[in-house]
Design a protein around this motif. Structure first.
Motif, PDB file in Angstrom:
ATOM      1  N   HIS A  57       3.531 -10.260 -15.629  1.00 51.77           N
ATOM      2  CA  HIS A  57       4.315  -9.021 -15.502  1.00 51.77           C
ATOM      3  C   HIS A  57       4.635  -8.711 -14.032  1.00 51.77           C
ATOM      4  O   HIS A  57       5.768  -8.337 -13.704  1.00 51.77           O
ATOM      5  CB  HIS A  57       3.544  -7.869 -16.149  1.00 51.77           C
ATOM      6  N   ILE A  58       3.644  -8.851 -13.153  1.00 55.31           N
ATOM      7  CA  ILE A  58       3.862  -8.564 -11.728  1.00 55.31           C
ATOM      8  C   ILE A  58       4.925  -9.499 -11.147  1.00 55.31           C
ATOM      9  O   ILE A  58       5.838  -9.071 -10.436  1.00 55.31           O
ATOM     10  CB  ILE A  58       2.523  -8.649 -10.954  1.00 55.31           C
ATOM     11  N   GLY A  59       4.845 -10.783 -11.484  1.00 50.66           N
ATOM     12  CA  GLY A  59       5.904 -11.712 -11.064  1.00 50.66           C
ATOM     13  C   GLY A  59       7.256 -11.291 -11.620  1.00 50.66           C
ATOM     14  O   GLY A  59       8.272 -11.369 -10.931  1.00 50.66           O
ATOM     15  N   GLY A  60       7.239 -10.811 -12.872  1.00 51.97           N
ATOM     16  CA  GLY A  60       8.475 -10.379 -13.534  1.00 51.97           C
ATOM     17  C   GLY A  60       9.130  -9.179 -12.852  1.00 51.97           C
ATOM     18  O   GLY A  60      10.346  -9.151 -12.660  1.00 51.97           O
ATOM     19  N   ILE A  61       8.313  -8.177 -12.470  1.00 50.53           N
ATOM     20  CA  ILE A  61       8.888  -6.993 -11.795  1.00 50.53           C
ATOM     21  C   ILE A  61       9.551  -7.434 -10.493  1.00 50.53           C
ATOM     22  O   ILE A  61      10.681  -7.062 -10.192  1.00 50.53           O
ATOM     23  CB  ILE A  61       7.816  -5.942 -11.401  1.00 50.53           C
ATOM     24  N   ILE A  62       8.822  -8.219  -9.710  1.00 51.05           N
ATOM     25  CA  ILE A  62       9.346  -8.617  -8.399  1.00 51.05           C
ATOM     26  C   ILE A  62      10.612  -9.459  -8.570  1.00 51.05           C
ATOM     27  O   ILE A  62      11.582  -9.298  -7.835  1.00 51.05           O
ATOM     28  CB  ILE A  62       8.253  -9.340  -7.574  1.00 51.05           C
ATOM     29  N   ASN A  63      10.639 -10.326  -9.583  1.00 52.73           N
ATOM     30  CA  ASN A  63      11.845 -11.115  -9.833  1.00 52.73           C
ATOM     31  C   ASN A  63      13.024 -10.250 -10.250  1.00 52.73           C
ATOM     32  O   ASN A  63      14.165 -10.506  -9.856  1.00 52.73           O
ATOM     33  CB  ASN A  63      11.583 -12.172 -10.911  1.00 52.73           C
ATOM     34  N   VAL A 109       0.889  -9.478  -3.783  1.00 47.57           N
ATOM     35  CA  VAL A 109       0.608  -8.373  -4.719  1.00 47.57           C
ATOM     36  C   VAL A 109      -0.439  -8.800  -5.744  1.00 47.57           C
ATOM     37  O   VAL A 109      -1.336  -8.019  -6.091  1.00 47.57           O
ATOM     38  CB  VAL A 109       1.907  -7.868  -5.392  1.00 47.57           C
ATOM     39  N   LEU A 110      -0.346 -10.048  -6.229  1.00 46.54           N
ATOM     40  CA  LEU A 110      -1.368 -10.537  -7.170  1.00 46.54           C
ATOM     41  C   LEU A 110      -2.754 -10.484  -6.532  1.00 46.54           C
ATOM     42  O   LEU A 110      -3.719 -10.010  -7.142  1.00 46.54           O
ATOM     43  CB  LEU A 110      -1.049 -11.975  -7.612  1.00 46.54           C
ATOM     44  N   ASP A 111      -2.857 -10.954  -5.288  1.00 48.99           N
ATOM     45  CA  ASP A 111      -4.154 -10.930  -4.597  1.00 48.99           C
ATOM     46  C   ASP A 111      -4.664  -9.499  -4.446  1.00 48.99           C
ATOM     47  O   ASP A 111      -5.846  -9.220  -4.637  1.00 48.99           O
ATOM     48  CB  ASP A 111      -4.033 -11.587  -3.207  1.00 48.99           C
ATOM     49  N   LEU A 112      -3.746  -8.594  -4.087  1.00 48.59           N
ATOM     50  CA  LEU A 112      -4.154  -7.204  -3.877  1.00 48.59           C
ATOM     51  C   LEU A 112      -4.611  -6.569  -5.191  1.00 48.59           C
ATOM     52  O   LEU A 112      -5.679  -5.944  -5.261  1.00 48.59           O
ATOM     53  CB  LEU A 112      -3.000  -6.396  -3.280  1.00 48.59           C
ATOM     54  N   VAL A 170       0.838  -1.211   0.000  1.00 50.40           N
ATOM     55  CA  VAL A 170       0.000   0.000   0.000  1.00 50.40           C
ATOM     56  C   VAL A 170       0.871   1.260   0.000  1.00 50.40           C
ATOM     57  O   VAL A 170       0.642   2.180  -0.794  1.00 50.40           O
ATOM     58  CB  VAL A 170      -0.978  -0.001   1.200  1.00 50.40           C
ATOM     59  N   VAL A 171       1.894   1.283   0.863  1.00 48.50           N
ATOM     60  CA  VAL A 171       2.763   2.463   0.883  1.00 48.50           C
ATOM     61  C   VAL A 171       3.458   2.620  -0.466  1.00 48.50           C
ATOM     62  O   VAL A 171       3.556   3.720  -1.008  1.00 48.50           O
ATOM     63  CB  VAL A 171       3.785   2.386   2.043  1.00 48.50           C
ATOM     64  N   GLY A 172       3.932   1.514  -1.030  1.00 52.89           N
ATOM     65  CA  GLY A 172       4.577   1.568  -2.341  1.00 52.89           C
ATOM     66  C   GLY A 172       3.648   2.108  -3.409  1.00 52.89           C
ATOM     67  O   GLY A 172       4.017   2.956  -4.221  1.00 52.89           O
ATOM     68  N   ALA A 173       2.411   1.633  -3.409  1.00 50.13           N
ATOM     69  CA  ALA A 173       1.430   2.098  -4.396  1.00 50.13           C
ATOM     70  C   ALA A 173       1.171   3.596  -4.240  1.00 50.13           C
ATOM     71  O   ALA A 173       0.936   4.304  -5.214  1.00 50.13           O
ATOM     72  CB  ALA A 173       0.121   1.322  -4.245  1.00 50.13           C
ATOM     73  N   CYS A 174       1.219   4.090  -2.999  1.00 51.44           N
ATOM     74  CA  CYS A 174       0.965   5.521  -2.739  1.00 51.44           C
ATOM     75  C   CYS A 174       2.157   6.397  -3.103  1.00 51.44           C
ATOM     76  O   CYS A 174       1.994   7.522  -3.550  1.00 51.44           O
ATOM     77  CB  CYS A 174       0.644   5.751  -1.264  1.00 51.44           C
ATOM     78  N   GLU A 175       3.375   5.904  -2.879  1.00 52.46           N
ATOM     79  CA  GLU A 175       4.507   6.815  -2.907  1.00 52.46           C
ATOM     80  C   GLU A 175       5.288   6.850  -4.215  1.00 52.46           C
ATOM     81  O   GLU A 175       5.981   7.812  -4.488  1.00 52.46           O
ATOM     82  CB  GLU A 175       5.478   6.510  -1.757  1.00 52.46           C
ATOM     83  N   HIS A 176       5.197   5.782  -5.020  1.00 55.57           N
ATOM     84  CA  HIS A 176       6.082   5.708  -6.183  1.00 55.57           C
ATOM     85  C   HIS A 176       5.919   6.912  -7.107  1.00 55.57           C
ATOM     86  O   HIS A 176       6.896   7.417  -7.658  1.00 55.57           O
ATOM     87  CB  HIS A 176       5.824   4.398  -6.936  1.00 55.57           C
ATOM     88  N   GLY A 180       5.009   0.503  -7.717  1.00 55.45           N
ATOM     89  CA  GLY A 180       5.269   0.887  -6.324  1.00 55.45           C
ATOM     90  C   GLY A 180       4.972  -0.258  -5.370  1.00 55.45           C
ATOM     91  O   GLY A 180       5.758  -0.546  -4.466  1.00 55.45           O
ATOM     92  N   ALA A 181       3.840  -0.924  -5.573  1.00 57.47           N
ATOM     93  CA  ALA A 181       3.472  -2.053  -4.706  1.00 57.47           C
ATOM     94  C   ALA A 181       4.511  -3.169  -4.798  1.00 57.47           C
ATOM     95  O   ALA A 181       4.790  -3.851  -3.816  1.00 57.47           O
ATOM     96  CB  ALA A 181       2.082  -2.580  -5.079  1.00 57.47           C
ATOM     97  N   CYS A 182       5.093  -3.363  -5.992  1.00 55.17           N
ATOM     98  CA  CYS A 182       6.094  -4.427  -6.180  1.00 55.17           C
ATOM     99  C   CYS A 182       7.449  -4.063  -5.601  1.00 55.17           C
ATOM    100  O   CYS A 182       8.176  -4.926  -5.103  1.00 55.17           O
ATOM    101  CB  CYS A 182       6.285  -4.716  -7.677  1.00 55.17           C
ATOM    102  N   GLU A 183       7.848  -2.788  -5.688  1.00 55.90           N
ATOM    103  CA  GLU A 183       9.247  -2.458  -5.437  1.00 55.90           C
ATOM    104  C   GLU A 183       9.560  -1.975  -4.037  1.00 55.90           C
ATOM    105  O   GLU A 183      10.696  -2.061  -3.598  1.00 55.90           O
ATOM    106  CB  GLU A 183       9.759  -1.443  -6.455  1.00 55.90           C
ATOM    107  N   HIS A 184       8.562  -1.440  -3.328  1.00 54.73           N
ATOM    108  CA  HIS A 184       8.875  -0.786  -2.060  1.00 54.73           C
ATOM    109  C   HIS A 184       9.585  -1.728  -1.083  1.00 54.73           C
ATOM    110  O   HIS A 184      10.493  -1.316  -0.369  1.00 54.73           O
ATOM    111  CB  HIS A 184       7.597  -0.213  -1.437  1.00 54.73           C
ATOM    112  N   VAL A 185       9.189  -2.981  -1.084  1.00 58.81           N
ATOM    113  CA  VAL A 185       9.798  -3.946  -0.165  1.00 58.81           C
ATOM    114  C   VAL A 185      11.301  -4.113  -0.436  1.00 58.81           C
ATOM    115  O   VAL A 185      12.075  -4.387   0.479  1.00 58.81           O
ATOM    116  CB  VAL A 185       9.061  -5.308  -0.233  1.00 58.81           C
TER     117      VAL A 185
END
Lengths: 214, 214
Positions: free
Chosen positions: B94-100, B199-202, A164-170, B166-171
């Motif tokens: 794509h979402i799996g790809g960004i996180i990888n 992230v997929l679920d979200l 959620v924070v990532g989605a908000c801040e990027h 953002g949701a993928c990368e913040h972590v």
């Protein structure tokens, strides 16, 4: 500005605030964390020696600025979590709050990353202490309440925090890309509102036209 | 390593690759972008003068590393978007790809931010060109396809880009906070997989136990 009877204390507070405000204002205008003591002195109308006197130097000044933003936002968050309203409403208000904090203090990410990238464990621990701990505590409380209310599906609060924070801040970190992504040269108040709505829709409904449960 | 008949060209490519690999390896181990020419030379087993010879210096080397990551990931993304599969499946892959990509190259964010924070418009434009333009083009194509298929609700592709990335990368950016958020000292392969699923679920279902349409 009003002066108290304890004139010295009042003056000290005024000068500290003026230096923090000048730094915040300068950082908001640029895309880097580079700001010189002489620029801060000029903008604040105060002698740059006062930065060393009050904050021990530029690092101390930047940390104090970060602490000021953290204190305000984390106090708001703690109040929100303590309110007697449904968890769904808390999460909605919180998402608007994160985006507003970044909108008001666009230097926030850069400042946090600067503190961490210095590679000094004490700085990273400080950031974790003032930002991450209260945030994660709030996510734990909101997820537990929402699941108990039957409103939220069970989720890992720590992972929800990052996503959620990532989605908000990027969008605030990636200002250089706005012309390419949104056709804008800067984030306007109208786009900020649209972005809040976009994140709320994504977090609460996902991308599907006909939502399905997990 | 195999040498071609054009020995000079082969050697040049080998040395360039060795320097890029050494830099990637050093950056992956630390939480800052600080890496010295002598460290790169030592790790690669090559003379540090070759960095100046091949890349013009450290800045050029870091940009070349960024370009290498971008080329690989953007080629994968273009192939994905061109596939004859539903948009929902494309977005999931794509979402799996960004996180990888972030998992394999944990220095990626720091490198991008370093390039932008230098305040040199040419660097920011370069990053926008090699990362943001192809990404946003892919989001436009996926959203248009998904809406046409009746699978996605209409969304702003630029805003979806910011929120999903953002949701993928913040972590990955906020590694210092892992002990507080997830009780971990580092991201393991298992947690990476769990985070992809989170992230997929979200993104597909949102947080609600009983999803509603927007």
């Amino acid at each position: 500005m009003a002066r108290t009877k304890g004139g010295d204390m009042g003056e000290r507070r005024d000068s500290r605030l003026a230096l923090l405000d000048a730094t915040a204002s300068l950082l908001s205008e640029r895309s880097t964390i580079e700001v010189s003591l002489s620029e801060i002195a000029k903008t604040s109308g105060l002698n740059s020696a006062l930065i060393k006197y009050y904050f021990g130097g530029k690092e101390g000044l930047l940390l104090a600025l970060l602490e000021r933003v953290a204190e305000r936002s984390m106090a708001d968050l703690a109040n929100l979590v303590a309110m007697e309203i449904p968890a769904e409403q808390k999460l909605r208000i919180h998402i608007g709050g994160i985006i507003n904090t970044y909108y008001r203090s666009p230097y926030l990410n850069r400042l946090i990353n600067y503190m961490i990238a210095r590679g000094d464990p004490a700085s990273s621990q400080k950031v974790a202490k003032i930002f991450v701990e209260p945030m994660v505590a709030a996510y734990r409380a909101m997820v537990a309440q929402g699941v108990a209310e039957g409103a939220f599906r069970p989720m890992d609060p720590g992972m929800l925090y990052y996503s959620v924070v990532g989605a908000c801040e990027h969008v605030f970190y990636a200002g250089y890309s706005l012309p390419t992504t949104l056709g804008l040269s800067e984030l306007t108040e109208q786009v900020r509102q649209q972005y809040v709505q976009h994140v709320l829709d994504l977090v609460f409904h996902g991308v599907l036209a006909r939502p399905r449960a997990v």
